[in-house]
Structures are given as structure tokens and as C-alpha cells.
Design a protein around this motif. Sequence first.
Motif, PDB file in Angstrom:
ATOM      1  N   VAL A 121       0.823  -1.208   0.000  1.00 16.15           N
ATOM      2  CA  VAL A 121       0.000   0.000   0.000  1.00 16.15           C
ATOM      3  C   VAL A 121       0.855   1.256   0.000  1.00 16.15           C
ATOM      4  O   VAL A 121       0.387   2.337  -0.368  1.00 16.15           O
ATOM      5  CB  VAL A 121      -0.968   0.005   1.208  1.00 16.15           C
ATOM      6  N   TYR A 122       2.114   1.124   0.367  1.00 20.74           N
ATOM      7  CA  TYR A 122       3.010   2.268   0.435  1.00 20.74           C
ATOM      8  C   TYR A 122       3.682   2.590  -0.902  1.00 20.74           C
ATOM      9  O   TYR A 122       4.642   3.369  -0.944  1.00 20.74           O
ATOM     10  CB  TYR A 122       4.081   2.043   1.495  1.00 20.74           C
ATOM     11  N   LYS A 123       3.195   2.007  -1.983  1.00 19.81           N
ATOM     12  CA  LYS A 123       3.741   2.341  -3.302  1.00 19.81           C
ATOM     13  C   LYS A 123       2.671   2.180  -4.358  1.00 19.81           C
ATOM     14  O   LYS A 123       1.717   1.407  -4.190  1.00 19.81           O
ATOM     15  CB  LYS A 123       4.949   1.447  -3.630  1.00 19.81           C
ATOM     16  N   ASN A 124       2.811   2.911  -5.440  1.00 17.65           N
ATOM     17  CA  ASN A 124       1.921   2.768  -6.580  1.00 17.65           C
ATOM     18  C   ASN A 124       2.266   1.492  -7.324  1.00 17.65           C
ATOM     19  O   ASN A 124       3.447   1.226  -7.602  1.00 17.65           O
ATOM     20  CB  ASN A 124       2.043   3.989  -7.487  1.00 17.65           C
ATOM     21  N   ALA A 125       1.269   0.713  -7.673  1.00 19.15           N
ATOM     22  CA  ALA A 125       1.500  -0.593  -8.296  1.00 19.15           C
ATOM     23  C   ALA A 125       2.243  -0.485  -9.617  1.00 19.15           C
ATOM     24  O   ALA A 125       2.966  -1.415 -10.015  1.00 19.15           O
ATOM     25  CB  ALA A 125       0.167  -1.313  -8.496  1.00 19.15           C
ATOM     26  N   ASP A 126       2.104   0.646 -10.309  1.00 23.23           N
ATOM     27  CA  ASP A 126       2.738   0.815 -11.619  1.00 23.23           C
ATOM     28  C   ASP A 126       4.021   1.647 -11.554  1.00 23.23           C
ATOM     29  O   ASP A 126       4.597   1.976 -12.592  1.00 23.23           O
ATOM     30  CB  ASP A 126       1.750   1.470 -12.594  1.00 23.23           C
ATOM     31  N   GLY A 127       4.459   1.993 -10.349  1.00 25.62           N
ATOM     32  CA  GLY A 127       5.723   2.708 -10.199  1.00 25.62           C
ATOM     33  C   GLY A 127       5.646   4.204 -10.424  1.00 25.62           C
ATOM     34  O   GLY A 127       6.677   4.846 -10.639  1.00 25.62           O
ATOM     35  N   TYR A 128       4.438   4.777 -10.340  1.00 25.11           N
ATOM     36  CA  TYR A 128       4.323   6.228 -10.541  1.00 25.11           C
ATOM     37  C   TYR A 128       4.731   7.016  -9.299  1.00 25.11           C
ATOM     38  O   TYR A 128       5.114   8.187  -9.416  1.00 25.11           O
ATOM     39  CB  TYR A 128       2.898   6.599 -10.949  1.00 25.11           C
ATOM     40  N   TRP A 129       4.631   6.426  -8.133  1.00 25.61           N
ATOM     41  CA  TRP A 129       5.142   7.061  -6.921  1.00 25.61           C
ATOM     42  C   TRP A 129       5.521   5.994  -5.907  1.00 25.61           C
ATOM     43  O   TRP A 129       5.022   4.865  -5.968  1.00 25.61           O
ATOM     44  CB  TRP A 129       4.147   8.050  -6.307  1.00 25.61           C
ATOM     45  N   TYR A 130       6.384   6.361  -5.005  1.00 27.69           N
ATOM     46  CA  TYR A 130       6.820   5.464  -3.926  1.00 27.69           C
ATOM     47  C   TYR A 130       6.719   6.192  -2.597  1.00 27.69           C
ATOM     48  O   TYR A 130       7.105   7.357  -2.480  1.00 27.69           O
ATOM     49  CB  TYR A 130       8.263   5.008  -4.154  1.00 27.69           C
ATOM     50  N   GLY A 131       6.200   5.489  -1.584  1.00 31.26           N
ATOM     51  CA  GLY A 131       6.090   6.069  -0.261  1.00 31.26           C
ATOM     52  C   GLY A 131       7.424   6.114   0.451  1.00 31.26           C
ATOM     53  O   GLY A 131       8.285   5.248   0.256  1.00 31.26           O
ATOM     54  N   ILE A 132       7.595   7.150   1.277  1.00 33.55           N
ATOM     55  CA  ILE A 132       8.802   7.258   2.096  1.00 33.55           C
ATOM     56  C   ILE A 132       8.453   7.354   3.584  1.00 33.55           C
ATOM     57  O   ILE A 132       9.251   6.991   4.436  1.00 33.55           O
ATOM     58  CB  ILE A 132       9.671   8.460   1.673  1.00 33.55           C
ATOM     59  N   TYR A 133       7.239   7.831   3.884  1.00 34.27           N
ATOM     60  CA  TYR A 133       6.816   7.919   5.289  1.00 34.27           C
ATOM     61  C   TYR A 133       5.299   7.875   5.375  1.00 34.27           C
ATOM     62  O   TYR A 133       4.598   7.988   4.356  1.00 34.27           O
ATOM     63  CB  TYR A 133       7.345   9.197   5.952  1.00 34.27           C
ATOM     64  N   THR A 134       4.788   7.708   6.584  1.00 34.65           N
ATOM     65  CA  THR A 134       3.348   7.752   6.816  1.00 34.65           C
ATOM     66  C   THR A 134       3.085   8.520   8.109  1.00 34.65           C
ATOM     67  O   THR A 134       3.892   8.490   9.035  1.00 34.65           O
ATOM     68  CB  THR A 134       2.740   6.332   6.889  1.00 34.65           C
ATOM     69  N   GLY A 135       1.964   9.232   8.139  1.00 40.01           N
ATOM     70  CA  GLY A 135       1.625  10.042   9.304  1.00 40.01           C
ATOM     71  C   GLY A 135       0.138  10.001   9.590  1.00 40.01           C
ATOM     72  O   GLY A 135      -0.683   9.830   8.677  1.00 40.01           O
ATOM     73  N   ILE A 136      -0.240  10.148  10.854  1.00 36.38           N
ATOM     74  CA  ILE A 136      -1.615   9.981  11.299  1.00 36.38           C
ATOM     75  C   ILE A 136      -2.344  11.322  11.371  1.00 36.38           C
ATOM     76  O   ILE A 136      -1.839  12.287  11.936  1.00 36.38           O
ATOM     77  CB  ILE A 136      -1.643   9.295  12.681  1.00 36.38           C
ATOM     78  N   LEU A 137      -3.557  11.364  10.804  1.00 30.14           N
ATOM     79  CA  LEU A 137      -4.401  12.543  10.853  1.00 30.14           C
ATOM     80  C   LEU A 137      -5.105  12.621  12.204  1.00 30.14           C
ATOM     81  O   LEU A 137      -5.664  11.625  12.675  1.00 30.14           O
ATOM     82  CB  LEU A 137      -5.445  12.481   9.736  1.00 30.14           C
ATOM     83  N   GLY A 138      -5.063  13.783  12.828  1.00 29.75           N
ATOM     84  CA  GLY A 138      -5.709  13.923  14.132  1.00 29.75           C
ATOM     85  C   GLY A 138      -5.830  15.370  14.544  1.00 29.75           C
ATOM     86  O   GLY A 138      -5.818  16.282  13.702  1.00 29.75           O
ATOM     87  N   PHE A 139      -5.936  15.602  15.855  1.00 29.17           N
ATOM     88  CA  PHE A 139      -6.119  16.943  16.400  1.00 29.17           C
ATOM     89  C   PHE A 139      -4.961  17.288  17.335  1.00 29.17           C
ATOM     90  O   PHE A 139      -4.458  16.427  18.063  1.00 29.17           O
ATOM     91  CB  PHE A 139      -7.421  17.052  17.202  1.00 29.17           C
TER      92      PHE A 139
END
Length: 361
Positions: A121-139
Amino acid sequence: MKKLLAIALALVMVLALAPAGFADDALVEAAKAEGELVVYGSCEEEYLAAACENFQKLYGIKVSYQRLSTGEVQAKIEEENGNPSADVWFGGTTDPYNVCAAEGLLEAYQAENAKNISKDVYKNADGYWYGIYTGILGFMVNRDELDRLGLEAPQDFADLTKPEYKGLIWLSNYQTAGTAKLVINTVIQKYGHDEGIKFLCDLDKNIEVYTKSGSGPSKNVGTGECVIGIGFLHDGITQIVDNGYENIELIVPSSGTTCEIGATAIFKGAKHPNAAKLWIEYALSPDCVNHAKENGSYQFLVLSNAEQPEVAAEFGLDPNNVIDYDWDDATNNIKTYVEEVMNALAESGADTADEGRFQIA
């Protein structure tokens, strides 16, 4: 035997001096021949600068960079339509990346270092983008101000529309910030299309400012100018740890929330294609991402060979504690959703042309 030991020692020394990330010699030479790279960055300025300066130091390639929100990059690349003024995009949530990929404005690349990405889930299946980090939405809330006002902190999205919070909440601008686009997608996926847009209209009655950048609210919570900020919780950690605002409390919405995937990608038509490919390999390596926590960016890293920022876990954040997110719906419909939300806000009485409230600069 001595000769073999000498060769082995020399090999160890070469490996120790080499960048930790994979970089094919031919790609490095081709990138060096181009001699230049232009980066649009949607992460925070300090991290962007450190990442670019380190790339230049490692490979001797001149790097120019500019910090823009994801919405600004998307608008700029769409306007340039295949003749981009930058080579790569670095950082920022992936909803705008997915839109640009669907519009044919990103270049697919099969990165060798993508093997270190921990989840598909951290990358595009066709190689258009790659994830480097993840962050949580909150208050993020200012406890001192809430105590002064005699108010409890909101614990869930529904709480944000309570009348006692009128004028206390800051959010980023739906038209410029990827963070705000994720908020739209989140509430629509939680409540349904019509109820989600209605929720955002109700929320608008309590919002004082829509900042241009997604991290904007977090930067004003500690001072009390913003009492309740909606955004990524790692930005709140930066304010607590780096800027000493211990009056900030981080809140994960009780009914569930979403996370961003911060990414990197190559623009279609990049003027320095080999340097751009080398950047992707670099961005997917400890040589790049380990600089994040040293420069006020405390997102969870998605690379298995990277050093996680311990401080994020110390604040009790868990990148796996999020709801299922419909990426396809977000990609296919976010432009329409933004237009619908802005129209609905205007119809409900909001002055969406007020640049003091809906900030674009």
C-alpha cells in the motif's frame, strides 16, 4: 593470505564509504553527466533542504529545490502539462500524486530500492510514486487555552462541530493542501458523500483560518493563536519536541482516522531523467530518510532498512491503527469533492474569496 586480507579490507572500506542505498554505477554516471536536478518538495522546509543537500554531497549533482504544498505542485504541474519546471516531487500526501498519475503527468519508474518498502500500500503498483513515510491525521490542542475557557478537548470528528469551539479551530485550505484533501476524503468515507459535505459545512462555522499548508495549524497551537488544529500529529510532535510547546496535546480521533503516505515521484517530461531516477533510489534509502528525524520530521518511515523515529512511538502513535482507506475513490473523485465542498461552503454563507481566512499565500 596477506594479499587476500588486504583485498578484503579494501572492499570493506569501499563499502563503508559508499552510500547505503542502491545506486547502479551506470545510472550514477548518467545522472552526473546531466549535472543538475530540480526538486519540488511538499515536506517541511528543513527536511527538504537536508535531503537535497545530502544528495548533492553524495553525487556531486547540483540540486535546486522549492518548498510548495501538494496542491500548489499539482496545479503547477497540470498547468505545465508535460513540460515540467522540476524533475521530481518529494514529500506530501499521495492524493494529489494519484491525481497527477491518472492525468499522465508522472513518469513510471521501477525502482530497485522499492524492495525495502514494507507494505504494498506504500507504493503505486505501476511505479508512478513510492512512499517514504506515513503520518496519522488527528487533532492538536492547546491544553492551557482549553482550561482557561473551561472546555474539554474534542475526542472525535463529530465533536469538532460543537458550538463551544466556534473560532477556535484551524484547518488547511482544501484548494492548496493535500492534508485538507485527505480530510475531505476521510469524512466522506466515514459519513457518506452528502453527510460528509454537510459535516464540513457545519465544521466551517467553527474554523477561524484555513492555512495554505497542511502543517500551518500545528505551528500556531503552542502559542494559543490556534486552540484546536486539525492536521498530521507528527507536526504536533515537532512543535512539542523541537519548539518546546509542552502545552500541546495530541488526539487520535476515537472512531478512527486515516493516515497520509508521503511519497516521491518523477514528473513526466523531466529535463534530467537520469538524475531523477537516481533521486528516487536515494529517496528510498537510509541515506535520505534517516535525515527526517534530525530535521524536525517525525513521521513513521515505510522502509524496512530505515531508523524509525523513537519519539513518535513514545507519543503512543501507531501507523497501523487507521481505518481502511478507499484510494481509488479518493483518486477518481477528489477534484470533484473539492469543488463540491467549496460550492457548499459558499452556499452556506462562507466568503470563500476571503484570502485572510482561506489563505493561498
